[in-house]
Design a protein around this motif. Structure first.
Motif, PDB file in Angstrom:
ATOM      1  N   GLY A 337       0.784  -1.229   0.000  1.00 54.79           N
ATOM      2  CA  GLY A 337       0.000   0.000   0.000  1.00 54.79           C
ATOM      3  C   GLY A 337       0.815   1.277   0.000  1.00 54.79           C
ATOM      4  O   GLY A 337       0.267   2.341  -0.297  1.00 54.79           O
ATOM      5  N   GLU A 340       1.266   2.644  -3.654  1.00 55.77           N
ATOM      6  CA  GLU A 340       0.005   3.205  -4.127  1.00 55.77           C
ATOM      7  C   GLU A 340      -0.271   4.561  -3.475  1.00 55.77           C
ATOM      8  O   GLU A 340      -0.745   5.496  -4.135  1.00 55.77           O
ATOM      9  N   GLN A 341       0.057   4.677  -2.185  1.00 55.56           N
ATOM     10  CA  GLN A 341      -0.128   5.954  -1.496  1.00 55.56           C
ATOM     11  C   GLN A 341       0.780   7.028  -2.080  1.00 55.56           C
ATOM     12  O   GLN A 341       0.384   8.192  -2.244  1.00 55.56           O
ATOM     13  N   THR A 385      -1.555  -4.172  -8.197  1.00 58.28           N
ATOM     14  CA  THR A 385      -2.200  -3.061  -7.473  1.00 58.28           C
ATOM     15  C   THR A 385      -1.648  -1.698  -7.891  1.00 58.28           C
ATOM     16  O   THR A 385      -2.373  -0.705  -7.848  1.00 58.28           O
ATOM     17  N   GLN A 389      -3.925   1.528  -9.657  1.00 59.68           N
ATOM     18  CA  GLN A 389      -3.887   2.836  -8.994  1.00 59.68           C
ATOM     19  C   GLN A 389      -3.474   3.932  -9.979  1.00 59.68           C
ATOM     20  O   GLN A 389      -4.049   5.020 -10.010  1.00 59.68           O
TER      21      GLN A 389
END
Length: 605
Positions: A337, A340-341, A385, A389
């Motif tokens: 994550g 993606e952030q 992922t 994104q």
């Protein structure tokens, strides 16, 4: 009986002490001895003096009472008070009468009385002249001539929550937050731990500091003030906001590609009304692909600078643009994550900075390292992922107005097809290897008449400009000649066909720049060792041979097909490669020198 009743109904008199009784007796005796004056004027004067004396007495009593109350409040603490700790509060603003302050204490708002800021030097001075009442008025006026409190400043309070003195910002410590949105000049929307969003107010130290979305700040959870801007976040570390000082005129040999780029990027910003009239949306993204060292990154840097200048020439107002250079591999993070952030923060920052006269260029170098084909990972599936994104940011609900995404890669076949489809990266521009004409243009950027040239060459050529032009032609002719001495590599395809690659097949802008730098180094070395000054054609030709000689062993014998794709020669199946650099022209030498043959297994698609 009546006398007794009257006596019983009378109010009891207060008892007088001995000193007061003696004073009263003395006054009575003096009154009995003195005779009442028959002069009415003297009597009136006496009554006037008595009234004035009574007024003064009342004023004095009031002043003494006020002084006693002030001494009680400001006097030394009792032993119990001295043992108690004093609290702190945070200044929000002044009250209505400027004698009170709105403070925040333990998360609650209070309106506290200000007991401080009296000039100590004036307080220690002995009062001279004037009545006690006038002195009290001067102290009241001086009491509120004080230094202004600053927003968010710590204030020392007494145990009655009255302001005693300011303590600055040094003792403030808070929590880490990330700015999501700049609401006003004072208010910020901040994301805290646990993805909670709160609104905070800038303290005085941050009033004139530029804060953007994605910045890390320090804020106090109780007072909801933010006090400092923390070092750059992970996204900021990977981007470069400054526009590089590179123009299209500094790039040689890419005239056709530059024209395509200007049409795709500059026209929508220079003539937005025409695009709206034709209901034509400008491209969201552009992909530069081609062999390494041919100027993909250099062109991307020139885009932002040229765009700002073009907007300024068209509108007459100074233009500004931002160039966010994202280093793809460093954006990757091992924690789920986090990458993606970082992508979300990057696009949020771009949207926050973008405007009609301030376009933002987001440049992803080595794009294939981040947005690979989903499912192609061997040790991880992080692209499953990261790619969605990125796609959501490109054409999601939030628009990308005045934001242009540019990607560069030399392995376009590894990028996910969903990224390359129309509507996302709309334009695909190939940056090819330079031909003869382009190589001459590139040499002219680095080999200039202002350099120290060989004197005899300048004299025979008729001037430095002619000498430089002659040297460029000589080295380019040598570089692009198809003579046997320029054979560099022989490759064998799976179908049995063979192909010889020459030096010109590996030419690039980076190699040409390095050739000129080598020639300069050889000229400096000759000047030191032999005392011979100036760059000569021999220096350029020696530099050309040295450059390709060092690259002789670089072709990959382990996986020739992959290396063949990287250099921009297509995806054909290659099974053999051998080096040809350094072979002589004679056939006899060809037979004497053993062939360097490398057979590799077929690890091809």
């Amino acid at each position: 009986m009546s006398a007794k009743k009257n006596k019983g109904s009378a109010k009891p008199r207060k008892k007088l002490n001995v000193s007061r009784k003696q004073l009263v007796d003395t006054i009575v005796r003096e009154a009995e001895r003195s005779k009442l004056s028959k002069n009415k004027e003297k009597n009136e004067d006496m009554e006037e003096k008595i009234r004035e004396s009574e007024d003064k007495r009342l004023i004095l009593a009031e002043a003494l009472h006020s002084s006693r109350e002030q001494m009680r409040r400001l006097g030394p603490f009792s032993e119990e008070d001295e043992e108690r700790a004093l609290p702190f509060g945070v200044f929000v603003r002044y009250g209505k009468d400027q004698k009170t302050a709105i403070i925040r204490h333990h998360g609650r708002l209070y309106e506290a009385k200000i007991l401080i800021d009296e000039d100590e030097d004036e307080a220690e001075q002995k009062p001279t002249g004037g009545t006690l009442h006038a002195l009290r008025e001067r102290r009241e006026k001086r009491k509120f001539i004080r230094t202004e409190f600053r927003k968010g400043e710590l204030l020392l309070l007494n145990n009655d929550l009255q302001v005693m003195e300011p303590r600055g910002f040094d003792l403030v410590s808070g929590s880490l937050g990330t700015v999501q949105q700049v609401l006003t000049d004072e208010k910020l929307l901040v994301k805290t731990v646990g993805d909670e969003s709160i609104v905070v107010t800038r303290a005085q130290p941050l009033m004139n500091i530029k804060i953007l979305a994605g910045d890390n700040i320090e804020y106090d959870h109780d007072s909801l003030f933010t006090y400092s801007l923390l070092p750059k976040s992970e996204v900021d570390r990977l981007v470069l906001e400054k526009v590089p000082d590179i123009c299209y005129e500094d790039i040689g040999g890419l005239d056709n590609a530059i024209q395509l780029i200007r049409d795709s990027i500059e026209l929508p910003h220079l003539y937005p009304e025409y695009f709206r009239e034709h209901r034509l949306l400008p491209p969201k993204g552009i992909l530069f692909y081609g062999p390494p060292g041919c100027g993909k990154t250099l062109v991307a840097k020139a885009v932002a600078n040229s765009l700002a200048k073009s907007v300024e020439e068209k509108t007459g107002e100074k233009g500004e643009s931002f160039f966010l250079n994202v280093k793809g591999p460093e954006l990757l993070n091992k924690y789920v994550g986090e990458t993606e952030q970082a992508i979300r923060d990057l696009f949020a920052r771009a949207r926050n900075q973008a405007g009609y006269r301030t376009p933002v260029i987001i440049f992803f170098d080595e794009m294939d390292s981040m947005f690979r084909v989903r499912g192609s990972g061997i040790s991880s599936d992080m692209e499953s992922t990261i790619v969605p994104q990125f796609l959501a940011e490109l054409d999601g609900l939030e628009g990308l107005e005045n934001v242009v995404v540019i990607g560069a890669t030399n392995r376009e076949d590894l990028i996910d097809p969903a990224v390359l489809r129309p509507g996302r990266l709309d334009r695909k521009i190939r940056i090819p290897r330079p031909n003869k004409r382009a190589a001459m243009d590139i040499f002219s950027k680095y080999l200039i008449p202002e350099l120290p040239l060989e004197p005899s060459l300048v004299e025979s050529s008729g001037g430095p400009d002619e000498a430089v032009e002659w040297m460029k032609r000589e080295v380019v002719e040598e570089m692009y000649s198809l003579k046997p001495g320029n054979e560099f590599l022989e490759i064998t395809y799976a179908d049995g066909n063979r192909k010889i690659l020459y030096l010109s097949d590996f030419a690039s802008g980076a190699i040409i720049e390095n050739i000129v730098n080598r020639a300069k180094f050889l000229a400096v070395k000759d000047l030191i060792e032999k005392g011979k000054k100036g760059i000569s054609p021999e220096h350029l030709l020696d530099a050309l041979r040295q450059e390709y000689k060092e690259n002789e062993d670089l072709p990959s014998n382990t996986n020739p097909a992959e290396w063949h794709r990287i250099i921009g020669k297509g995806g054909e199946r290659v099974i053999r490669m051998r080096s040809l650099l350094g072979r002589t022209l004679g056939e006899a030498d060809r037979k004497k020198k053993p062939k360097e043959m490398v057979e590799v297994g077929e690890r091809l698609k």
